[in-house]
Design a protein around this motif. Structure first.
Motif, PDB file in Angstrom:
ATOM      1  N   LEU A   1      -6.332  -0.245  -3.447  1.00 56.13           N
ATOM      2  CA  LEU A   1      -6.322   0.339  -2.107  1.00 56.13           C
ATOM      3  C   LEU A   1      -7.706   0.261  -1.453  1.00 56.13           C
ATOM      4  CD1 LEU A   1      -4.072   3.460  -2.763  1.00 56.13           C
ATOM      5  CD2 LEU A   1      -3.459   1.424  -1.428  1.00 56.13           C
ATOM      6  N   SER A   2      -8.740   0.434  -2.242  1.00 57.72           N
ATOM      7  CA  SER A   2     -10.101   0.318  -1.723  1.00 57.72           C
ATOM      8  C   SER A   2     -10.382  -1.111  -1.253  1.00 57.72           C
ATOM      9  CB  SER A   2     -11.107   0.721  -2.799  1.00 57.72           C
ATOM     10  OG  SER A   2     -12.420   0.576  -2.338  1.00 57.72           O
ATOM     11  N   TYR A   3      -9.987  -2.067  -2.062  1.00 55.31           N
ATOM     12  CA  TYR A   3     -10.190  -3.474  -1.699  1.00 55.31           C
ATOM     13  C   TYR A   3      -9.426  -3.829  -0.424  1.00 55.31           C
ATOM     14  CZ  TYR A   3      -9.930  -8.546  -1.932  1.00 55.31           C
ATOM     15  OH  TYR A   3      -9.998  -9.875  -1.609  1.00 55.31           O
TER      16      TYR A   3
ATOM     17  N   GLU B   1       0.835  -1.202   0.000  1.00 57.42           N
ATOM     18  CA  GLU B   1       0.000   0.000   0.000  1.00 57.42           C
ATOM     19  C   GLU B   1       0.874   1.258   0.000  1.00 57.42           C
ATOM     20  OE1 GLU B   1      -0.575  -2.487   2.213  1.00 57.42           O
ATOM     21  OE2 GLU B   1      -2.685  -3.051   2.066  1.00 57.42           O
ATOM     22  N   LYS B   2       1.954   1.241   0.777  1.00 56.53           N
ATOM     23  CA  LYS B   2       2.860   2.398   0.821  1.00 56.53           C
ATOM     24  C   LYS B   2       3.482   2.649  -0.549  1.00 56.53           C
ATOM     25  CE  LYS B   2       4.295   1.805   5.609  1.00 56.53           C
ATOM     26  NZ  LYS B   2       5.432   1.534   6.493  1.00 56.53           N
ATOM     27  N   ILE B   3       3.877   1.588  -1.217  1.00 57.18           N
ATOM     28  CA  ILE B   3       4.494   1.714  -2.541  1.00 57.18           C
ATOM     29  C   ILE B   3       3.494   2.286  -3.538  1.00 57.18           C
ATOM     30  CG2 ILE B   3       5.482   0.417  -4.476  1.00 57.18           C
ATOM     31  CD1 ILE B   3       6.638  -1.503  -2.306  1.00 57.18           C
TER      32      ILE B   3
ATOM     33  N   LYS C   1     -14.112   0.761   6.263  1.00 59.92           N
ATOM     34  CA  LYS C   1     -15.065   1.060   5.190  1.00 59.92           C
ATOM     35  C   LYS C   1     -15.006   2.517   4.752  1.00 59.92           C
ATOM     36  CE  LYS C   1     -18.065  -2.762   5.938  1.00 59.92           C
ATOM     37  NZ  LYS C   1     -18.117  -3.459   7.145  1.00 59.92           N
ATOM     38  N   THR C   2     -14.657   3.419   5.660  1.00 60.05           N
ATOM     39  CA  THR C   2     -14.546   4.834   5.285  1.00 60.05           C
ATOM     40  C   THR C   2     -13.429   5.031   4.277  1.00 60.05           C
ATOM     41  OG1 THR C   2     -15.348   5.495   7.469  1.00 60.05           O
ATOM     42  CG2 THR C   2     -14.204   7.166   6.170  1.00 60.05           C
ATOM     43  N   LEU C   3     -12.271   4.478   4.568  1.00 63.66           N
ATOM     44  CA  LEU C   3     -11.141   4.596   3.647  1.00 63.66           C
ATOM     45  C   LEU C   3     -11.427   3.848   2.346  1.00 63.66           C
ATOM     46  CD1 LEU C   3      -8.520   6.100   3.764  1.00 63.66           C
ATOM     47  CD2 LEU C   3      -7.411   4.063   4.644  1.00 63.66           C
ATOM     48  N   ALA C   4     -12.092   2.718   2.423  1.00 67.78           N
ATOM     49  CA  ALA C   4     -12.468   1.979   1.218  1.00 67.78           C
ATOM     50  C   ALA C   4     -13.373   2.836   0.334  1.00 67.78           C
ATOM     51  CB  ALA C   4     -13.159   0.668   1.591  1.00 67.78           C
TER      52      ALA C   4
END
Length: 101
Positions: free
Chosen positions: A40-42, A3-5, A50-53
């Protein structure tokens, strides 16, 4: 770690969009952004955030290359900067919250 990459790569691509680039570059960025934000959503959904998704899914829709949202160059530049800064900030905020991750 992946995710960072992805966040770093997307942020760099968005900041490069501020320069005058060929139209094909912006198409490339839209496609990479779609793939990156869907991933990233998945991952966020898997982690029960769920907010970040929802935020990443919304960004995937905004940047998708198939049904373009016409915002004009100046507004797209603002979006690129805001999203790029948001991605970089999210890396550091997560690191501050979970330094061993």
């Amino acid at each position: 770690m992946i995710e960072k990459i992805i966040k770093t790569i997307l942020a760099i691509l968005f900041f490069i969009c501020l320069a005058k680039m060929p139209y094909g570059y912006y198409q490339f960025v839209r496609f990479i952004a779609l793939v990156g934000f869907v991933f990233l959503s998945y991952r966020s959904y898997e982690k029960n955030d769920k907010t970040l998704a929802f935020i990443f899914a919304s960004l995937a829709i905004l940047f998708q290359p198939f049904l373009k949202i016409s915002l004009g160059r100046q507004l797209w530049n603002i979006m690129d900067v805001v999203v790029g800064i948001g991605l970089i900030t999210s890396i550091f905020l997560k690191w501050l919250k979970y330094p061993e991750a």
